[in-house]
Motif scaffolding. Sequence first.
Motif, PDB file in Angstrom:
ATOM      1  N   GLY A  44      -2.321  -0.536   0.426  1.00  0.00           N
ATOM      2  CA  GLY A  44      -2.518   0.178  -0.835  1.00  0.00           C
ATOM      3  C   GLY A  44      -1.803   1.511  -0.857  1.00  0.00           C
ATOM      4  O   GLY A  44      -1.178   1.879  -1.863  1.00  0.00           O
ATOM      5  N   MET A  45      -1.872   2.264   0.262  1.00  0.00           N
ATOM      6  CA  MET A  45      -1.177   3.551   0.315  1.00  0.00           C
ATOM      7  C   MET A  45       0.331   3.358   0.180  1.00  0.00           C
ATOM      8  O   MET A  45       1.006   4.084  -0.555  1.00  0.00           O
ATOM      9  N   ARG A  46       0.864   2.404   0.901  1.00  0.00           N
ATOM     10  CA  ARG A  46       2.305   2.172   0.837  1.00  0.00           C
ATOM     11  C   ARG A  46       2.741   1.767  -0.563  1.00  0.00           C
ATOM     12  O   ARG A  46       3.750   2.269  -1.084  1.00  0.00           O
ATOM     13  N   GLU A  47       2.008   0.875  -1.202  1.00  0.00           N
ATOM     14  CA  GLU A  47       2.402   0.424  -2.533  1.00  0.00           C
ATOM     15  C   GLU A  47       2.281   1.549  -3.556  1.00  0.00           C
ATOM     16  O   GLU A  47       3.088   1.638  -4.481  1.00  0.00           O
ATOM     17  N   ARG A  48       1.266   2.402  -3.402  1.00  0.00           N
ATOM     18  CA  ARG A  48       1.148   3.538  -4.322  1.00  0.00           C
ATOM     19  C   ARG A  48       2.375   4.451  -4.220  1.00  0.00           C
ATOM     20  O   ARG A  48       2.938   4.869  -5.224  1.00  0.00           O
ATOM     21  N   VAL A  49       2.761   4.771  -2.989  1.00  0.00           N
ATOM     22  CA  VAL A  49       3.896   5.682  -2.782  1.00  0.00           C
ATOM     23  C   VAL A  49       5.199   5.038  -3.259  1.00  0.00           C
ATOM     24  O   VAL A  49       5.995   5.648  -3.987  1.00  0.00           O
ATOM     25  N   GLU A  50       5.454   3.796  -2.858  1.00  0.00           N
ATOM     26  CA  GLU A  50       6.721   3.139  -3.197  1.00  0.00           C
ATOM     27  C   GLU A  50       6.821   2.826  -4.678  1.00  0.00           C
ATOM     28  O   GLU A  50       7.923   2.757  -5.229  1.00  0.00           O
ATOM     29  N   SER A  51       5.689   2.633  -5.357  1.00  0.00           N
ATOM     30  CA  SER A  51       5.738   2.348  -6.796  1.00  0.00           C
ATOM     31  C   SER A  51       6.247   3.542  -7.589  1.00  0.00           C
ATOM     32  O   SER A  51       6.757   3.378  -8.706  1.00  0.00           O
ATOM     33  N   LEU A  52       6.110   4.746  -7.023  1.00  0.00           N
ATOM     34  CA  LEU A  52       6.634   5.946  -7.699  1.00  0.00           C
ATOM     35  C   LEU A  52       7.976   6.382  -7.125  1.00  0.00           C
ATOM     36  O   LEU A  52       8.411   7.510  -7.323  1.00  0.00           O
ATOM     37  N   GLY A  53       8.638   5.493  -6.396  1.00  0.00           N
ATOM     38  CA  GLY A  53       9.968   5.793  -5.864  1.00  0.00           C
ATOM     39  C   GLY A  53       9.937   6.563  -4.571  1.00  0.00           C
ATOM     40  O   GLY A  53      10.952   7.148  -4.174  1.00  0.00           O
ATOM     41  N   GLY A  54       8.792   6.581  -3.865  1.00  0.00           N
ATOM     42  CA  GLY A  54       8.684   7.313  -2.619  1.00  0.00           C
ATOM     43  C   GLY A  54       8.951   6.444  -1.401  1.00  0.00           C
ATOM     44  O   GLY A  54       9.218   5.244  -1.500  1.00  0.00           O
ATOM     45  N   VAL A  55       8.854   7.086  -0.224  1.00  0.00           N
ATOM     46  CA  VAL A  55       9.071   6.397   1.047  1.00  0.00           C
ATOM     47  C   VAL A  55       7.827   6.579   1.907  1.00  0.00           C
ATOM     48  O   VAL A  55       7.351   7.715   2.092  1.00  0.00           O
TER      49      VAL A  55
ATOM     50  N   ARG B  84      -0.146   8.830  12.569  1.00  0.00           N
ATOM     51  CA  ARG B  84       0.368   9.769  11.569  1.00  0.00           C
ATOM     52  C   ARG B  84       0.970   8.978  10.418  1.00  0.00           C
ATOM     53  O   ARG B  84       1.785   8.080  10.626  1.00  0.00           O
ATOM     54  N   ILE B  85       0.527   9.330   9.203  1.00  0.00           N
ATOM     55  CA  ILE B  85       1.069   8.722   7.981  1.00  0.00           C
ATOM     56  C   ILE B  85       1.984   9.746   7.320  1.00  0.00           C
ATOM     57  O   ILE B  85       1.597  10.906   7.116  1.00  0.00           O
ATOM     58  N   ILE B  86       3.210   9.326   7.004  1.00  0.00           N
ATOM     59  CA  ILE B  86       4.223  10.209   6.410  1.00  0.00           C
ATOM     60  C   ILE B  86       4.670   9.606   5.089  1.00  0.00           C
ATOM     61  O   ILE B  86       4.989   8.415   5.013  1.00  0.00           O
ATOM     62  N   ALA B  87       4.706  10.435   4.070  1.00  0.00           N
ATOM     63  CA  ALA B  87       5.153   9.977   2.753  1.00  0.00           C
ATOM     64  C   ALA B  87       6.033  11.043   2.129  1.00  0.00           C
ATOM     65  O   ALA B  87       5.718  12.238   2.196  1.00  0.00           O
ATOM     66  N   ASP B  88       7.159  10.614   1.581  1.00  0.00           N
ATOM     67  CA  ASP B  88       8.040  11.501   0.805  1.00  0.00           C
ATOM     68  C   ASP B  88       8.030  10.972  -0.627  1.00  0.00           C
ATOM     69  O   ASP B  88       8.521   9.868  -0.899  1.00  0.00           O
ATOM     70  N   LEU B  89       7.520  11.802  -1.526  1.00  0.00           N
ATOM     71  CA  LEU B  89       7.249  11.347  -2.889  1.00  0.00           C
ATOM     72  C   LEU B  89       7.896  12.289  -3.892  1.00  0.00           C
ATOM     73  O   LEU B  89       7.677  13.510  -3.824  1.00  0.00           O
ATOM     74  N   PRO B  90       8.720  11.781  -4.819  1.00  0.00           N
ATOM     75  CA  PRO B  90       9.282  12.670  -5.846  1.00  0.00           C
ATOM     76  C   PRO B  90       8.202  13.077  -6.838  1.00  0.00           C
ATOM     77  O   PRO B  90       7.347  12.273  -7.204  1.00  0.00           O
ATOM     78  N   TYR B  91       8.248  14.346  -7.238  1.00  0.00           N
ATOM     79  CA  TYR B  91       7.265  14.800  -8.226  1.00  0.00           C
ATOM     80  C   TYR B  91       7.922  15.226  -9.540  1.00  0.00           C
ATOM     81  O   TYR B  91       7.240  15.595 -10.486  1.00  0.00           O
TER      82      TYR B  91
END
Length: 474
Positions: free
Chosen positions: A436-447, A459-466
């Motif tokens: 769920g976390m991965r799909e939330r991030v990737e659905s907004l164009g994140g990694v 460690r969970i790392i996410a790069d998300l455009p805002y």
Amino acid sequence: MPTPDNSSNGMSLAGQFMVAGLVIVVIAALGLGQWVTRQIEASVVHRTAETTALFIESFIAPNLQEIAYSDALEPEHITALNDLLQGTPLGQNIVSFKIWDQQGKVLYSADPATIGQIFPVTEGLAAAWSGEVSSHISDLEKAENVQERAQESQLLETYSPVREISTGRIIAVAEFYQSVDDLQQDIASARQDSWLVVSLAMLLIYLLLSGFVGRASTTIEQQRVALSVQVTQLTELLAQNFTLHDRVRRAAARTTALNERILRRIGADLHDGPVQELSLALLRIDHVAIGVPANIPSAPSRAPIEQDLDVVQGSLQRALAEIRALSAGLGVPHLHELELGETVTRAVRVHEQRTQTAVALEMDSLPDHASLPVKITVFRLVQEALNNAFRHAGGLGQRVVVVGQGGQLHIEIGDEGPGFSLQERTAWEEHLGLVGMRERVESLGGVFQLESAPGKGTRIIADLPYQGVGESFE
């Protein structure tokens, strides 16, 4: 889309080559023609000098042998020389003739006035004394050329060594002046032939290269047009792909917010439905439990009933607590009026209050404004990751880092728990929380990245455009 031109004036490659090639061929033809002309002239002069040297060796040298031991010629030898110069075809072509010694003294000359005079030793005379035959067209500017200048403006001047027959030692140098009329005709004829050959050869090369370049230019132009069409089509496809990608991201953002509305409604329904029913059931059970001792006189008979009522009451209380927790977790706080930093802080503080554990929070350079889908995604990401940290690591070393940089949010959520091996991808990829976390991030164009190893925590790392994500949907 504009296509690149082949030149500043629009001339094709073949046209450019035709112009440049013509200039180069003309310059090359002129240079080559001049060089060939000089070579021909040198060859003709050299051939004439060799012929003269052979004449001297065959006919002149036998009449000059006494010069080896005397400074004067015998009268009969002088007469023989005069006859040779006047009675032979080659001699008749000779305008002037001199015999020199090594000091530049004239021992014999067709002009008796110069016999016995000493003149400076010229380069040609010195070369002849060293054994070379030298010949060149002279402008008759030297002091000994008084007689020759009176007859011609230019003559072919040849120096040839005279050798002693018995020893081969050079004993004198013979100088001949010949008319250049026949020589100039030979040179002009050879020059004309050479220029004709050079011109035809250069023209043939130019035509062959022009044909080759013309065909190559046509092929290149066809390829350029085809490439231009492909580039135009690719540009259009890229624009369409960008538009579709933007639509997908906006749809994902709208879906994120819509899902939260659905979850909030489910939470409200749970609170208003099952929670109320369970609360009522607990009240009724309390009422029944209070009345059981009065209605049942036998104490041994009351004990099992009281125990069963306690079990049912405990089960209902735990179910009520679970449903209330689910109801509270399904909905997020009202994030419309919160800034991004406040959203992160809210998620961390709620987790701390619920689990009675500490979370190290670090935030830097966060934007004042972010769209609702972004805030929802960040909230859920922090919430779920901390839940996992509490569930699997007991809340040991929980930390959250959120940094804004270049239109991106860099989010790290970690713990110092036991960790696990990423080689077992199936196990964690099937975990609903991680998926769920991965799909939330990737659905907004994140990694989305997950780092873990046995004994080294997770460690969970996410790069998300805002920026530009769901800004039209609030």
